[in-house]
Motif scaffolding. Structure first.
Motif, PDB file in Angstrom:
ATOM      1  N   MET A   1      42.963  56.893   6.502  1.00 18.98           N
ATOM      2  CA  MET A   1      43.114  56.402   5.160  1.00 18.98           C
ATOM      3  C   MET A   1      42.197  55.205   4.979  1.00 18.98           C
ATOM      4  N   TYR A   2      41.781  54.993   3.752  1.00 16.44           N
ATOM      5  CA  TYR A   2      40.966  53.807   3.555  1.00 16.44           C
ATOM      6  C   TYR A   2      41.279  53.113   2.254  1.00 16.44           C
ATOM      7  N   LEU A   3      40.941  51.828   2.246  1.00 18.91           N
ATOM      8  CA  LEU A   3      41.194  50.938   1.122  1.00 18.91           C
ATOM      9  C   LEU A   3      39.894  50.282   0.707  1.00 18.91           C
ATOM     10  N   ILE A   4      39.879  49.736  -0.501  1.00 26.19           N
ATOM     11  CA  ILE A   4      38.700  49.039  -1.020  1.00 26.19           C
ATOM     12  C   ILE A   4      39.068  47.582  -1.262  1.00 26.19           C
ATOM     13  N   THR A   5      38.138  46.668  -0.992  1.00 21.83           N
ATOM     14  CA  THR A   5      38.308  45.259  -1.300  1.00 21.83           C
ATOM     15  C   THR A   5      37.008  44.724  -1.885  1.00 21.83           C
ATOM     16  N   SER A   6      37.113  43.676  -2.685  1.00 25.86           N
ATOM     17  CA  SER A   6      35.904  43.054  -3.229  1.00 25.86           C
ATOM     18  C   SER A   6      35.416  41.913  -2.345  1.00 25.86           C
ATOM     19  N   ASP A   7      36.219  41.502  -1.356  1.00 31.51           N
ATOM     20  CA  ASP A   7      35.823  40.416  -0.441  1.00 31.51           C
ATOM     21  C   ASP A   7      36.362  40.736   0.948  1.00 31.51           C
ATOM     22  N   ILE A   8      35.540  41.370   1.747  1.00 31.67           N
ATOM     23  CA  ILE A   8      35.989  41.848   3.056  1.00 31.67           C
ATOM     24  C   ILE A   8      36.327  40.705   4.014  1.00 31.67           C
ATOM     25  N   GLU A   9      35.614  39.587   3.905  1.00 34.71           N
ATOM     26  CA  GLU A   9      35.909  38.452   4.784  1.00 34.71           C
ATOM     27  C   GLU A   9      37.275  37.843   4.463  1.00 34.71           C
ATOM     28  N   ALA A  10      37.586  37.684   3.185  1.00 35.39           N
ATOM     29  CA  ALA A  10      38.892  37.143   2.790  1.00 35.39           C
ATOM     30  C   ALA A  10      40.010  38.108   3.157  1.00 35.39           C
ATOM     31  N   THR A  11      39.770  39.393   2.983  1.00 37.35           N
ATOM     32  CA  THR A  11      40.770  40.401   3.330  1.00 37.35           C
ATOM     33  C   THR A  11      41.042  40.386   4.826  1.00 37.35           C
ATOM     34  N   ARG A  12      39.990  40.308   5.620  1.00 38.93           N
ATOM     35  CA  ARG A  12      40.163  40.262   7.082  1.00 38.93           C
ATOM     36  C   ARG A  12      40.954  39.020   7.490  1.00 38.93           C
ATOM     37  N   ALA A  13      40.620  37.875   6.904  1.00 37.16           N
ATOM     38  CA  ALA A  13      41.329  36.628   7.219  1.00 37.16           C
ATOM     39  C   ALA A  13      42.815  36.737   6.854  1.00 37.16           C
ATOM     40  N   GLU A  14      43.112  37.309   5.699  1.00 35.17           N
ATOM     41  CA  GLU A  14      44.502  37.477   5.263  1.00 35.17           C
ATOM     42  C   GLU A  14      45.269  38.388   6.213  1.00 35.17           C
ATOM     43  N   LEU A  15      44.679  39.501   6.603  1.00 32.67           N
ATOM     44  CA  LEU A  15      45.347  40.402   7.536  1.00 32.67           C
ATOM     45  C   LEU A  15      45.579  39.727   8.884  1.00 32.67           C
ATOM     46  N   MET A  16      44.589  39.006   9.368  1.00 29.49           N
ATOM     47  CA  MET A  16      44.736  38.313  10.650  1.00 29.49           C
ATOM     48  C   MET A  16      45.835  37.249  10.560  1.00 29.49           C
ATOM     49  N   ASN A  17      45.914  36.539   9.447  1.00 33.24           N
ATOM     50  CA  ASN A  17      46.970  35.533   9.253  1.00 33.24           C
ATOM     51  C   ASN A  17      48.359  36.170   9.270  1.00 33.24           C
ATOM     52  N   ARG A  18      48.425  37.448   8.935  1.00 31.64           N
ATOM     53  CA  ARG A  18      49.699  38.168   8.940  1.00 31.64           C
ATOM     54  C   ARG A  18      49.961  38.870  10.271  1.00 31.64           C
ATOM     55  N   GLY A  19      49.087  38.638  11.254  1.00 32.41           N
ATOM     56  CA  GLY A  19      49.300  39.177  12.587  1.00 32.41           C
ATOM     57  C   GLY A  19      48.732  40.561  12.838  1.00 32.41           C
ATOM     58  N   VAL A  20      47.899  41.058  11.928  1.00 31.73           N
ATOM     59  CA  VAL A  20      47.310  42.385  12.093  1.00 31.73           C
ATOM     60  C   VAL A  20      46.083  42.276  13.002  1.00 31.73           C
ATOM     61  N   ASP A  21      45.961  43.190  13.947  1.00 34.21           N
ATOM     62  CA  ASP A  21      44.798  43.233  14.840  1.00 34.21           C
ATOM     63  C   ASP A  21      43.684  43.996  14.121  1.00 34.21           C
ATOM     64  N   VAL A  22      42.789  43.254  13.482  1.00 36.26           N
ATOM     65  CA  VAL A  22      41.727  43.824  12.651  1.00 36.26           C
ATOM     66  C   VAL A  22      40.403  43.798  13.416  1.00 36.26           C
ATOM     67  N   SER A  23      39.600  44.837  13.250  1.00 34.38           N
ATOM     68  CA  SER A  23      38.291  44.886  13.902  1.00 34.38           C
ATOM     69  C   SER A  23      37.352  43.823  13.348  1.00 34.38           C
ATOM     70  N   GLU A  24      36.298  43.606  14.065  1.00 32.93           N
ATOM     71  CA  GLU A  24      35.194  42.809  13.538  1.00 32.93           C
ATOM     72  C   GLU A  24      34.517  43.631  12.437  1.00 32.93           C
ATOM     73  N   PRO A  25      33.890  42.973  11.467  1.00 35.53           N
ATOM     74  CA  PRO A  25      33.171  43.737  10.436  1.00 35.53           C
ATOM     75  C   PRO A  25      32.043  44.564  11.055  1.00 35.53           C
ATOM     76  N   PHE A  26      31.757  45.682  10.409  1.00 34.43           N
ATOM     77  CA  PHE A  26      30.633  46.520  10.825  1.00 34.43           C
ATOM     78  C   PHE A  26      30.035  47.185   9.600  1.00 34.43           C
ATOM     79  N   HIS A  27      28.825  47.690   9.761  1.00 37.64           N
ATOM     80  CA  HIS A  27      28.144  48.415   8.685  1.00 37.64           C
ATOM     81  C   HIS A  27      27.369  49.565   9.306  1.00 37.64           C
TER      82      HIS A  27
END
Length: 70
Positions: A1-27
């Protein structure tokens, strides 16, 4: 499944603050999947991923301006 965000850095920071193990960004570049954000921050080309507690994989894609018809 996938989601869309307008600010991937802010989204990653928010998920990490909530304890989610998020990957490093990639392209995706000429060599395929490449670490880091898209160098020109092109829409539809920067991603992060994570798995939920049930093992479902999620992909988050950065889109600041949607392409016509989408």
């Amino acid at each position: 499944m996938y989601l869309i965000t307008s600010d991937i850095e802010a989204t990653r920071a928010e998920l990490m603050n909530r304890g989610v193990d998020v990957s490093e960004p990639f392209h995706f570049g000429p060599e395929g999947q490449t670490p880091g954000l898209d160098p020109v921050r092109a829409d539809y080309n920067s991603f992060i991923s994570f798995s939920d507690p049930d093992g479902n994989g999620w992909l988050i894609q950065e889109v600041k301006k949607r392409a016509p018809g989408r």
